[in-house]
Structures are given as structure tokens and as C-alpha cells.
Design an enzyme around this catalytic site. Structure first.
Site, PDB file in Angstrom:
ATOM      1  CG  ASP A 241      -6.444  -5.463   4.602  1.00 53.63           C
ATOM      2  OD1 ASP A 241      -6.764  -4.863   5.635  1.00 53.63           O
ATOM      3  OD2 ASP A 241      -5.929  -6.595   4.597  1.00 53.63           O
ATOM      4  CG  ASP A 542      -5.047 -10.164   3.363  1.00 57.57           C
ATOM      5  OD1 ASP A 542      -6.027  -9.756   4.020  1.00 57.57           O
ATOM      6  OD2 ASP A 542      -3.876 -10.055   3.773  1.00 57.57           O
ATOM      7  CG  ASP A 546     -10.532  -8.117   3.547  1.00 57.25           C
ATOM      8  OD1 ASP A 546     -10.962  -7.221   4.295  1.00 57.25           O
ATOM      9  OD2 ASP A 546      -9.370  -8.569   3.613  1.00 57.25           O
TER      10      ASP A 546
END
Length: 804
Positions: A241, A542, A546
Site C-alpha cells: 500500500d 492498513d 486490504d
């Protein structure tokens, strides 16, 4: 070991349910809903589609809502979309296939209202909401076996088959060739099974992984699943990410533009440490009139505050305004002397904020900051040298705006206007025209410097790094260029992923390293596509969006500071510092652990092979067993508990992060190591048989000859342990021989145990051993030295043949 594994498996079964519980904690418990014409507070679980709900700053959105009214409404959606900044909301329609982050007319369950107010109609509740769909995806995602688990399963099946076949062959050989009795063959078969099966291997594997967990925890990587430690070492692709992992998730002013100059701003995050420079030289406000005006507007026309808490600098208010506050602090500007008389707050319809202030020198000014296009439309002049004004050069400013935007920066403009001293109110009409344009500030969520270095190290180690984010393509591309991800190649968007078939997606993930505006489904599909291409995938994240991809990945890595509870529960590893560089260090640790596991296996198998060879040869040639089954069990136990365990403490070999990832489909033991196992098994086992036969021939009692054969086996293993400390490289150097204190400690413990085995009367009774004379010890010592030198010679020949 069976009981321990069963308990661990039972505890792990509850992890998926905890991930879903983490999502439930994010959901709102109450809502302001209109019932029978009145606004009442109702439990969120009682909402149904069609309910009218009111949202205010600080509320958690109780359901998926289609907005009917939005007044300066901003909602923090990073956990769902991955965007760095709160999303500005309005009631305008969007395209039917718009991505989650582009649905400005929707408020999603579980997100947080940061500013403004709004009213909307509930469109989905429970499992039908976006966060509910993610919850369903988590429960449906299948996890894959780790490379080590697959390799050990395959290895165990092969080893079991070989042992069974050889045991049957030994039985028939003993019956047909030497007419052993059934009792003798049964005892020999037990001895062979005890010798051949590496009973200590499961314990050594578990302890090695546990030690790796401890070492990784000291490096800020908290491991929730034991096998993940080793799996990290075989990772071929890391999908990361952007926000908070590769970047700091703290907006920062990087450039300030006025008519005559472009200033660079150092430092990152909300910590007010850094410098403003012009062409590399420090720029002071006193000598830079345009810069002072820009800093003044950005600091005074501002509702945020920065403060230090527990050693960390945090912002109270909008992240963008916090970046401007930090910018002013770096410039040494204090806005405390400015008195605010009136304000027009930021609204998404206008995209600017204006304040009426009295300055320290007694003047009254209107200060405005906001979207550059909105301010340019209201400006007729721009600031010039000496406090003068000149006609606005719109083409110049638009070129600067395009340049900054092209680099992935968010651009804010500043303008001002003189006001009458007696003015106390502020209306929109006061700022519709006649403003003076001052300059621009370029803001970005900056890359972590240590993450840039970690990405480079991953590439050196042959590990691909891909950025998968919900943020805009331009921002993702800009960060990718700074991080060294993508090599300037194209960025794929969620629209492309939506349209791509599974086969097209497999080809796309080979070519593209940056994916923007992705949804939870996209992330999950990308992980599956990479795995279908044979990659071992680590996925970081986070947000709740995800979690499904983290669960599917070979190694799911969650952020410990800014990660949601649902993400942490779905992950295998949690980063205590939310830092990509910690992943690189964890990969290095994983590779070291895998090396140490291989060293332990290559040590244990020849140990068992030598013992099995002793039994097999004795039956094949009709000899008395040189070592009894209970003595073999003793050797297995003490060598596995002491010598093999020492290899778990081995440090990383030189260049561990300069070699490519291992092939996940490859066997845990290659052809060279299978040859070494056979070579050492015959060498040590043959030596033990030879010593036993020689001593028996010269009249040594059976129990004494067996004791000498046992010690020959043990000393051969002690010296072979030093060979195993380096799989391919030579071990003959003082630095390498003494690098691991654990090896010498365990060797000392083993020698003490052997002395007890030889000289303690109760051990003589239990194990059939007998006390040796001092001269007898020279025989196993000499054979151990010969084994060490022979294996080192074999390693040298192998290196020469392989061209190394």
C-alpha cells in the site's frame, strides 16, 4: 509435538473470526435518523434501506448512504479507499462504474465524518454495505500453504516411503540370507526405524522458527503465525500500500512558488524541523518579501494546530492545513499576533477559505487560500517586488500549477486584499474580485527515506515491489518515481483491472508495477494473479479494504500503528513501526531462518542416515548389531537437542540479500545436498561399523565395543556440525569456526552428556554402555577430524565443479 501442534492449530482457527470482530468494532453503534417526522437517535443495527440519516462532524457513518444534502462535508475514508486525505462530499451524481474513491455522493459505513454536515438516504446495511462485502470476502478467502509446509510435506512423504521400502528389504534380506529369527528381525526393524526417522527434526524446526520470531520482534516485525517467518524468506513480490507504508501519511509542503522564485522545503511530516532554501541557499523571511506573504496567508488563514504528544507530532484539524502550519513553523513565522475578525469557512462548493484579520502593524487584510483555479478567477493582479502589484500573468501560474500537479503534489494557492480598518465582517462578495495573487504551495504525503533505500535493497535481492493504492494515478506515479517503483512505466487503474479477464490480468501484473484507484476486489485479484504466475506474494495494508488480500497473500503484513484491527487480525505479520524498511529486514531474517533450517536438515539427515546404515549393514551381512535401538534413540535425542539446535542461532551468511529468491517449487534439498547426505552417512556409519568390528576382533567385550561405536557416531556428528555452519563456503578459518558461541556451548553440553552415558552406572544399566579407557577416546576424536576434513574437501570440489 503432536499435542503442541494441535493446540497451536486450535488457537489459529479463531483468527478469522477475530478479523471479522475487528470490522464489527468499526461499525457505528448509533445514528441520527428521522422517524415519524422527528430526528431521533437509533441503534445503527435498526436502520433499513430508505431511512433518512443525518451526519455531523465526528460521527461514524452508520450505513451506506446516498447524500441528499452536503454542506462542507468531508469524510475520512482511508481505511476503505486508501486515500491520504479526507474525501470531499457532494450530492452530484457520478458514472455508474465509478470507483469507490470517486463516489462523491456516497458516505460509506464505518468511515468517519471529519468536517461539515450532511443528510442522506440509507441504501445498504449489514453485509450489503461496502464494509460488509469486505467482511464476506475475508470469510470466503482461502489461504495457501506456505512454501516450507509444502516442501516439508513432500519431503516427509518421500522419506517415509524410502524408510518403509528399506525396512521391508532389510526384513527379507535378514530372513532369506541369514535366517534371523522373527524376534531378532523385529528388534532390528525397530532399530532401523528409530535410526532412520529424524525424530528431532520437528522440534528443531519449531524452535528455529520461534527464535526467528523473537529476532524479528526486536526489529519491529511482530509475527502472528510461525510459518510466516520462513515464508518471508521466499517472497518474490511485495505488494505494498502507498499511504502510511511507503509514505509517512503526513502531508508536507515540499515547494513554495512566488512570482520571482521557487523555494524548496526540507523535512517531512508535522515535525517542524527543516529548512526553506532557494537554489540550495537558506531563505529568510526578512529578505524574501514574496515568501513572507505566502507564509503569512497559509499560517493565518488556517484552523489547524500541531502539537507534540508522546514524542510524536500530530495535527488537530485538516492534514493539509497541518502541513501549512508546519511550513510556517519551519520559516520561523508566528501567527499569534494576528487577530481574526471574521471568517468564510472552506466549503466544497467554493473550494477556498477566507479570513479577515488585523495585522501586528495595525492594518486590516483579507487572506484567502484554496484551489488555484478558484483564486485565479478572483485575482486581477499579482504581487511584485517592493510590495507593488502588477497585472496577473495567468499563463505563468497555470504552467507552475501543471508542473507541480504532474509531480503528484496537491497545489494550494494564496491571495490577499487590503480592507478598510473599520471592517468587521466578511461576505462572499468581498472576495469575488480584486484579489492579489501571492503564490502556490505544493503539498505531498512524502516517501519515507528509509523505505526508498529498502525498495532498492529488495530489487538487489531479486524481489519485485508493486504499489497498489486507492489513491489517484498521478499521485501514485509521482510517489513511484521517487521510490524507484515502476521505472517510469505506466500506471494501471481500477477501471483497467475491472475490464481485464483473469488471463489478461496475469499478463498485466508482469508488465505494471503501480496500480491506482483500486478496490478491495482489485487487490484480491492482483494477489491471485501474481500467485497464478508462480510468485510468492507478501501484501501490506492498513485499511479494512486490504484485509481480504492480506489473508489471501502468502504473507499478509499489517500496519501496527495506523492499521485497523480487522487488518491486523487477517495478517500474518504486524509492523510495529508501519515502515516498509522493516519488511526488507524481515525478509533478510526470513532468508536466514530458511538457511538455518536447511543447515539443520542437512545435519540431522546424515546423522540418521549413518545410524540407519549401521543397522542395515549389520542385518545385510549377518552381524551382531553394533548399536542397539535404545542406544540409537539416545544418540538421536542428545544430538538433536544440542547440536542441531545450535544451528538455529547462526547469523546471516554474507550476501544473503544479494541473491535472488529461491524457487518456491524447488526441493528443500538439491542434488548436491542429497549427495552430501549420502556421503556423510556412509562415512560416519562406515567408521562406526569399522571401529566395532575391529575392536570385537581384538577381543573387546560387546558392551565396550558398542560404547565405542556410539561415541564414534557422536564425534563424527560433532565435527560434521562445523561443516554445516556454511552450506557451500569453507568453514576452515578461525573467524568462522568461532563465530557462533552456541555451537561451542552445545558441543560442551553434549560431551558432558556422553561422559554420563559412558561412566554413570545407572546409564550403563539402562543403555548397555561401559566405561572407556582414556586411550579409547583418541579413536572417535581422530575419526571426527577425518570426517571434518573429508567434508571440507567435498565442498571445495563441489564449488570447483559448479564454477564458484
Amino acid at each position: 509435538m503432536v499435542v503442541i501442534n494441535a493446540v497451536i492449530g486450535f488457537l489459529q482457527e479463531g483468527k478469522a473470526e477475530k478479523a471479522l470482530e475487528g470490522i464489527r468494532k468499526m461499525l457505528s453503534v448509533s445514528a441520527h435518523v428521522r422517524r415519524e417526522g422527528d430526528w431521533v437517535e437509533e441503534n445503527a443495527e435498526n436502520l433499513v434501506p430508505g431511512d433518512i440519516v443525518r451526519l455531523r462532524s465526528g460521527d461514524r457513518v452508520p450505513a451506506d448512504i446516498r447524500l441528499l444534502e452536503a454542506v462542507s462535508l468531508s469524510i475520512e475514508e482511508s481505511a476503505l479507499t486508501g486515500e491520504s486525505l479526507p474525501a470531499e462530499k457532494n450530492q452530484d451524481p457520478v458514472e455508474p462504474d465509478a470507483g469507490l474513491g470517486d463516489r462523491h455522493g456516497m458516505a460509506f459505513s464505518g468511515t468517519m465524518v471529519t468536517a461539515g454536515r450532511g443528510t442522506g438516504v440509507v441504501t445498504a446495511t449489514g453485509s450489503e454495505t461496502e464494509i460488509g462485502r469486505i467482511s464476506t470476502m475475508i470469510s470466503e478467502v482461502e489461504t495457501l500453504a506456505t512454501p516450507l509446509t509444502r516442501q516439508m510435506d513432500r519431503f516427509g512423504k518421500i522419506l517415509s516411503a524410502v524408510i518403509v521400502v528399506m525396512a521391508v528389504a532389510m526384513w527379507f534380506a535378514g530372513r532369506m540370507l541369514h535366517d534371523y529369527t522373527t524376534g531378532e528381525l523385529f528388534l532390528s526393524s525397530i532399530g532401523f526405524a528409530v535410526a532412520a526417522i529424524p525424530e528431532g527434526l520437528p522440534a528443531v524446526l519449531t524452535i528455529t522458527l520461534a527464535l526467528g520470531v523473537q529476532r524479528m520482534a526486536s526489529r519491529n516485525a511482530i509475527t502472528r503465525k510461525l510459518n510466516a517467518v520462513e515464508t518471508l524468506g521466499s517472497v518474490t513480490v511485495i505488494c505494498s500500500d502507498k499511504t502510511g507504508t511507503l509514505t509517512k501519511n503526513e502531508m508536507t509542503v515540499k515547494h513554495a512558488v512566488v512570482r520571482r522564485a521557487v523555494y524548496d522545503v526540507s523535512g517531512s511530516g508535522y515535525q517542524p524541523e527543516g529548512h526553506i532554501t532557494l537554489d540550495g541557499n537558506p531563505a529568510a523571511l526578512d529578505g524574501e518579501e514574496g515568501l513572507r506573504d505566502l507564509v503569512e496567508i497559509m499560517a493565518v488563514c488556517n484552523d489547524s494546530h500541531i502539537s507534540q504528544e508522546d514524542g510524536f507530532w500530530k495535527v488537530t484539524g485538516e492534514p493539509t492545513e497541518g502541513a501549512l502550519r508546519t511550513f510556517a513553523a519551519k520559516a520561523g513565522f508566528d501567527p499569534a499576533a494576528y487577530e481574526r475578525k471574521a471568517v468564510i469557512p472552506f466549503e466544497s462548493e467554493n473550494k477556498f477559505m477566507a479570513t479577515l484579520n488585523s495585522t501586528p502593524d495595525g492594518k486590516t487584510v483579507i487572506l484567502v487560500k484554496g484551489a488555484p483555479d478558484r483564486l485565479l478567477d478572483r485575482c486581477g493582479t499579482q504581487a511584485a517586488d517592493g510590495g507593488k502589484k502588477e497585472p496577473l500573468d495567468r499563463r505563468f501560474w497555470e504552467a507552475k500549477i501543471e508542473e507541480l500537479s504532474g509531480r503528484g503534489l496537491r497545489v494550494l494557492a494564496a491571495a490577499r486584499k487590503e480592507a478598510d480598518d473599520g471592517k468587521n465582517g466578511l461576505k462572499h462578495g468581498d472576495i469575488e474580485a480584486d484579489l492579489t495573487f501571492i503564490g502556490l504551495a505544493g503539498i505531498i504525503d512524502p516517501p519515507r527515506p528509509e523505505a526508498v533505500e529498502a525498495v532498492a535493497l529488495c530489487r538487489t535481492a531479486g524481489i519485485g515491489v508493486k504499489m497498489i493504492t486507492g489513491d489517484h494515478a498521478g499521485t501514485a506515479s509521482a510517489i513511484g518515481r521517487e521510490m524507484g517503483i515502476g521505472n517510469g512505466g505506466r500506471t494501471a487503474t481500477g477501471d483497467e483491472l475491472e475490464k481485464a479477464s483473469d488471463e489478461e490480468l496475469r499478463e498485466l501484473v508482469r508488465e505494471v508495477d503501480i496500480f491506482a484507484r483500486t478496490s478491495p476486489e482489485h487487490k484480491l485479484r492482483l494477489v491471485r494473479a501474481l500467485q497464478a504466475n508462480g510468485e510468492v506474494v507478501a501484501m501490506t495494508g492498513d485499511g479494512v479494504n486490504d484485509a481480504p488480500a492480506l489473508k489471501r497473500a502468502d504473507v499478509g503484513i499489517a500496519m501496527g500503528i495506523k492499521g485497523t484491527e480487522a487488518t491486523k487480525e487477517a495478517a500474518d505479520i504486524v509492523l510495529a513501526d508501519d515502515n516498509f524498511s522493516t519488511i526488507e529486514r524481515a525478509v533478510e531474517e526470513g532468508r536466514t531462518i530458511y538457511d538455518n533450517l536447511r543447515k539443520a536438515i542437512i545435519f540431522i539427515l546424515p546423522t540418521n542416515g549413518a545410524e540407519a546404515f549401521v543397522i542395515l549393514a549389520a542385518v545385510a551381512f549377518g552381524l551382531v548389531l553394533p548399536i542397539t535401538p535404545v542406544q540409537i534413540l539416545w544418540v538421536n535425542m542428545v544430538t538433536a537437542v544440542t547440536l542441531a539446535l545450535a544451528l538455529a542461532f547462526e547469523p546471516a551468511e554474507p550476501g544473503v540479500m544479494k541473491r535472488p529468491p529461491r524457487d518456491p517449487a524447488a526441493s528443500i534439498l538439491g542434488g548436491n545436498f542429497l549427495w552430501r547426505i549420502a556421503f556423510v552417512s556412509l562415512l560416519v556409519g562406515g567408521a562406526a561399523i569399522g571401529v566395532f568390528l575391529f575392536e570385537k576382533r581384538i577381543g573387546m567385550p560387546l558392551d565396550l565395543a558398542r560404547t565405542l561405536a556410539v561415541n564414534t557416531l557422536v564425534f563424527g556428528q560433532i565435527f560434521y556440525l562445523f561443516n554445516c555452519r556454511y552450506l557451500d563456503e569453507s568453514s576452515i578459518s578461525a573467524g568462522r569456526l568461532f563465530a557462533n558461541r552456541a555451537v561451542w556451548m552445545t558441543t560442551g553440553i553434549l560431551l558432558v552428556l556422553q561422559l554420563v552415558f559412558v561412566y554413570a552406572p545407572f546409564m550403563n544399566t539402562w543403555f548397555g554402555s561401559a566405561p572407556l579407557l582414556a586411550r579409547h577416546w583418541l579413536i572417535p576424536l581422530s575419526i571426527g577430524c577425518a570426517v571434518f576434513l573429508a567434508v571440507e574437501a567435498e565442498k571445495a570440489l563441489t564449488r570447483r565443479w559448479s564454477g564458484r
